[in-house]
Design an enzyme around this catalytic site. Structure first.
Site, PDB file in Angstrom:
ATOM      1  N   GLN A 108      -3.118  -0.143  -5.073  1.00  0.00           N
ATOM      2  CA  GLN A 108      -1.736  -0.582  -5.233  1.00  0.00           C
ATOM      3  C   GLN A 108      -1.261  -0.400  -6.655  1.00  0.00           C
ATOM      4  OE1 GLN A 108      -2.277  -5.336  -5.614  1.00  0.00           O
ATOM      5  NE2 GLN A 108      -3.290  -4.432  -3.806  1.00  0.00           N
ATOM      6  N   HIS A 110       2.218  -2.073  -9.282  1.00  0.00           N
ATOM      7  CA  HIS A 110       3.323  -3.024  -9.372  1.00  0.00           C
ATOM      8  C   HIS A 110       4.437  -2.468 -10.253  1.00  0.00           C
ATOM      9  CE1 HIS A 110       0.588  -5.778  -7.506  1.00  0.00           C
ATOM     10  NE2 HIS A 110      -0.206  -5.845  -8.558  1.00  0.00           N
ATOM     11  N   GLU A 129      -0.343  -7.991 -14.975  1.00  0.00           N
ATOM     12  CA  GLU A 129      -1.352  -8.998 -14.669  1.00  0.00           C
ATOM     13  C   GLU A 129      -2.626  -8.704 -15.450  1.00  0.00           C
ATOM     14  OE1 GLU A 129      -1.732  -8.527 -10.452  1.00  0.00           O
ATOM     15  OE2 GLU A 129      -2.952  -6.731 -10.599  1.00  0.00           O
ATOM     16  N   HIS A 186      -4.364   0.304  -9.221  1.00  0.00           N
ATOM     17  CA  HIS A 186      -5.544  -0.549  -9.355  1.00  0.00           C
ATOM     18  C   HIS A 186      -5.924  -1.132  -8.007  1.00  0.00           C
ATOM     19  CE1 HIS A 186      -2.126  -3.337  -9.553  1.00  0.00           C
ATOM     20  NE2 HIS A 186      -2.952  -4.248  -9.054  1.00  0.00           N
ATOM     21  N   ARG A 206       1.714  -0.539  -1.942  1.00  0.00           N
ATOM     22  CA  ARG A 206       0.423  -0.016  -1.513  1.00  0.00           C
ATOM     23  C   ARG A 206       0.472   1.508  -1.401  1.00  0.00           C
ATOM     24  NH1 ARG A 206       1.090  -3.786   2.924  1.00  0.00           N
ATOM     25  NH2 ARG A 206       0.256  -5.825   2.348  1.00  0.00           N
TER      26      ARG A 206
END
Length: 336
Positions: A108, A110, A129, A186, A206
């Site tokens: 995936q 982001h 993150e 990642h 995804r």
């Protein structure tokens, strides 16, 4: 955790840390380690995520103690800004989780704030993150980054399913720290448990999901065009400057902070004895990953142990930890 009652000294209400009720999420890749290793009372099923400190609408925590008891963290942010130093952001900017990857997560990526604002629900942030690896099976690895040199090559390799040549595999072990900026392809893989500190976002695109099917018998949705749009090309590895110092009876490790991370700073504390700290940010998020001890502030002692998560509000300017514990602290960045 039993609610902690407010104590009054000399007519003044003593400010307390905000202990939070956990929120659990079932995931196709989840397991039961949140129960067996942390002692949480979790629902039946494959529980992949504990949302430990969250004001996101998909899983806001409820404050368990003090004057804000029973209020969700998002409402506290909107209505009780004394606790947060009167920050300007419309939403509480951070989210702390524990993830139990009993099976591999989807590959995936982001979006950043700008793409999320343009394409996702109103108020949704982008998602940078990071992971502190709590445990990892032997020979564990992450998917982190890719080998495409151009966006067209990235698109071609995604559409053809050439995952073997596109994706980078990186070995990982307990105690490692991994910073994952938005735009980074990642995936956590089987056998890894992490504490995740992230922007308060639940947007995931995804690329690949191992052709798995969900409970409904259908393959989960992929987001190929969005993934191509937001992935950083070529892949860039952040250059972290991880440092450690001895303070009182603790070793404090600085994992990431500004300017590398504009959204949050993350610190690790290995404590065997006592540690006195003073506030360096509007508020501080705390997760106890191992051991047990006491958090003390304003004349009050609070027992804490492995699996305890809480927020030190703006009114508490100094505090002390006592005991033998492994702790992760995070503070908000200047960008909200």
């Amino acid at each position: 955790m039993e609610p902690i009652t407010t104590t009054n000294f000399g007519g003044f209400d003593v400010t307390q840390p905000l202990f939070l009720e956990p929120v659990f999420h079932e995931k196709i890749w989840g397991g039961r380690k949140l129960e067996t290793e942390f002692g949480y009372q979790i629902p039946a099923g494959n529980i992949g995520e504990l949302w430990a400190i969250s004001a996101h609408p998909n899983g806001p925590n409820v404050v368990a103690n003090g004057p804000l008891a029973g209020k969700t963290l998002d409402k506290a942010w909107a209505e009780d800004q004394d606790y947060f130093g009167h920050q300007s952001g419309k939403v509480f900017p951070l989210l702390t989780k524990i993830l139990d990857a009993n099976a591999s997560l989807s590959v995936q990526v982001h979006p950043d704030d700008a793409y999320a604002a343009a394409h996702e629900r109103p108020g949704e942030l982008g998602k940078t993150e990071c992971w502190y690896v709590i445990s990892a099976d032997p020979d564990s690895y992450l998917i982190y980054g890719h080998h495409a040199k151009t966006r067209q090559q990235l698109a071609d390799m995604i559409h053809s399913g050439d995952w073997e040549h596109l994706l980078r595999k990186v070995p990982v072990k307990a105690g490692d720290f991994v910073y994952v900026p938005s735009g980074t392809i990642h995936a956590l893989n089987k056998g890894i448990v992490v504490l995740e500190t992230q922007q308060s976002s639940d947007t995931t695109y995804r690329l690949y999901d191992y052709d798995r099917v969900g409970a409904d018998g259908k393959k989960r949705e992929l987001h190929l065009q969005q993934s191509i749009d937001v992935t950083t090309v070529p892949s860039v590895d952040p250059k972290l400057d991880i440092t450690s110092e001895k303070v009182d009876d603790a070793t404090i490790t600085t994992y990431v902070t500004a300017p590398i991370s504009p959204f949050f700073s993350v610190y690790g504390i290995a404590l065997a004895g006592q540690l006195h700290q003073t506030a360096s940010a509007p508020y501080t998020l705390v997760s106890v990953l191992d051991g047990a001890g006491t958090f003390s502030a304003d004349g009050q002692d609070y027992p804490v142990k492995k699996g305890t998560h809480f927020l030190i509000p703006n009114q508490i300017k100094d505090w002390q930890f006592s005991g033998k514990m492994q702790i992760i602290e995070s503070t908000p960045g200047e960008t909200e």
